[in-house]
Design a protein around this motif. Structure first.
Motif, short mmCIF file in Angstrom:
data_model
loop_
_atom_site.label_atom_id
_atom_site.label_comp_id
_atom_site.label_asym_id
_atom_site.label_seq_id
_atom_site.Cartn_x
_atom_site.Cartn_y
_atom_site.Cartn_z
N HIS A 27 -31.85 52.69 -45.63
CA HIS A 27 -31.21 51.66 -44.80
C HIS A 27 -30.28 50.80 -45.65
CE1 HIS A 27 -32.09 48.80 -41.17
NE2 HIS A 27 -30.82 49.09 -41.29
N HIS A 82 -26.72 43.10 -41.68
CA HIS A 82 -27.75 43.54 -42.64
C HIS A 82 -27.96 42.50 -43.74
CE1 HIS A 82 -27.01 47.30 -40.49
NE2 HIS A 82 -28.25 47.61 -40.82
N TRP A 134 -28.93 45.27 -31.76
CA TRP A 134 -29.72 44.22 -32.39
C TRP A 134 -30.26 43.27 -31.33
CZ3 TRP A 134 -30.08 43.16 -37.83
CH2 TRP A 134 -29.39 44.08 -38.63
N GLN A 153 -22.94 47.22 -33.83
CA GLN A 153 -23.05 46.19 -34.87
C GLN A 153 -22.34 44.91 -34.44
OE1 GLN A 153 -25.03 46.33 -37.27
NE2 GLN A 153 -25.40 48.49 -37.70
N ASP A 168 -32.94 44.58 -36.23
CA ASP A 168 -32.19 45.83 -36.15
C ASP A 168 -33.00 46.84 -35.35
OD1 ASP A 168 -30.75 48.16 -36.65
OD2 ASP A 168 -30.48 47.75 -38.79
N HIS A 172 -32.14 54.22 -37.17
CA HIS A 172 -32.24 54.35 -38.65
C HIS A 172 -33.17 53.28 -39.24
CE1 HIS A 172 -28.38 51.68 -39.01
NE2 HIS A 172 -29.41 50.93 -39.35
MN MN3 Z 1 -29.34 48.98 -39.74
#
Ligand code: MN3
Length: 206
Positions: A27, A82, A134, A153, A168, A172
């Motif tokens: 990640h 992130h 998210w 994103q 998140d 992934h």
């Molecule tokens: Mn991510």
């Protein structure tokens, strides 16, 4: 000045058993790194934009040239999201877990009716997000707390909101350990939320 991948503030295995080491390695070292590289690639032709912070670019996204705007939304958003995500988590007992305190707890009480209700609201936003995205706790433009989710994103900064907590829910982030059981990942994640860091972001934003 190119954007850089920040180091994790803890070991890759530090969030075990809630978030596994292999997921953290991929990640951070693959996904987040790719967002940073793609962002820098897009900004290479625009030195004056490359000098701006990612928060600045996303807050004023309409000022970003049309030919790279979606790339900045996707990869600049990915970088900013992130960057926040790593820092609002900590190992349980070392800052992670527990409940919010102080002024943040008061605001959660008055907006949602308490921590349990906040969890319920954010869990719903996170589980019902179709595909990748998210779930957020933000301070909005009226300095009120809000919970919602965004696709892909997309950053709350693009609508003038300051994210203070983000989850998140891209596959992934959880698939290696939880496969299709997104709700199990969400339940586990609450054990590593670093409330003092969220409270600090709340204080700055309000
Ligand atoms: Mn991510």
């Amino acid at each position: 000045m190119a954007h850089v991948l920040p180091d994790l503030p803890y070991d890759f295995a530090a969030l075990e058993p809630y978030i596994d080491e292999q997921t953290m390695r991929l990640h951070h070292g693959k996904h987040h790194a790719a967002y940073v590289n793609n962002l820098n690639g897009a900004l290479a032709a625009y030195p004056e934009l490359a000098a701006k912070t990612i928060e600045h670019l996303l807050t004023k996204i309409d000022a970003v040239p049309a030919d790279i705007r979606q790339t900045v939304i996707n990869n600049g958003g990915g970088h900013a999201n992130h960057d926040l995500f790593w820092t609002i988590m900590a190992p349980p007992g070392k800052g992670g877990g527990g409940e919010p305190a102080g002024k943040l707890a008061e605001a959660i009480q008055s907006t949602f009716g308490g921590f349990a209700k906040l969890k319920e609201t954010l869990n719903k936003a996170a589980t019902s997000r179709f595909g990748s995205g998210w779930a957020w706790l933000v301070v909005d433009d009226k300095r009120k707390l809000q919970v919602y989710s965004t696709a892909n994103q997309d950053s709350p900064l693009m609508q003038g909101h300051t994210p203070i907590l983000g989850l998140d829910v891209w596959e992934h982030a959880y698939y290696l350990k939880y496969q299709n059981r997104r709700p199990d990942y969400i339940d586990a994640w609450w054990n590593v939320v670093k409330w003092p860091a969220v409270a600090e972001r709340f204080a700055k934003a309000s």
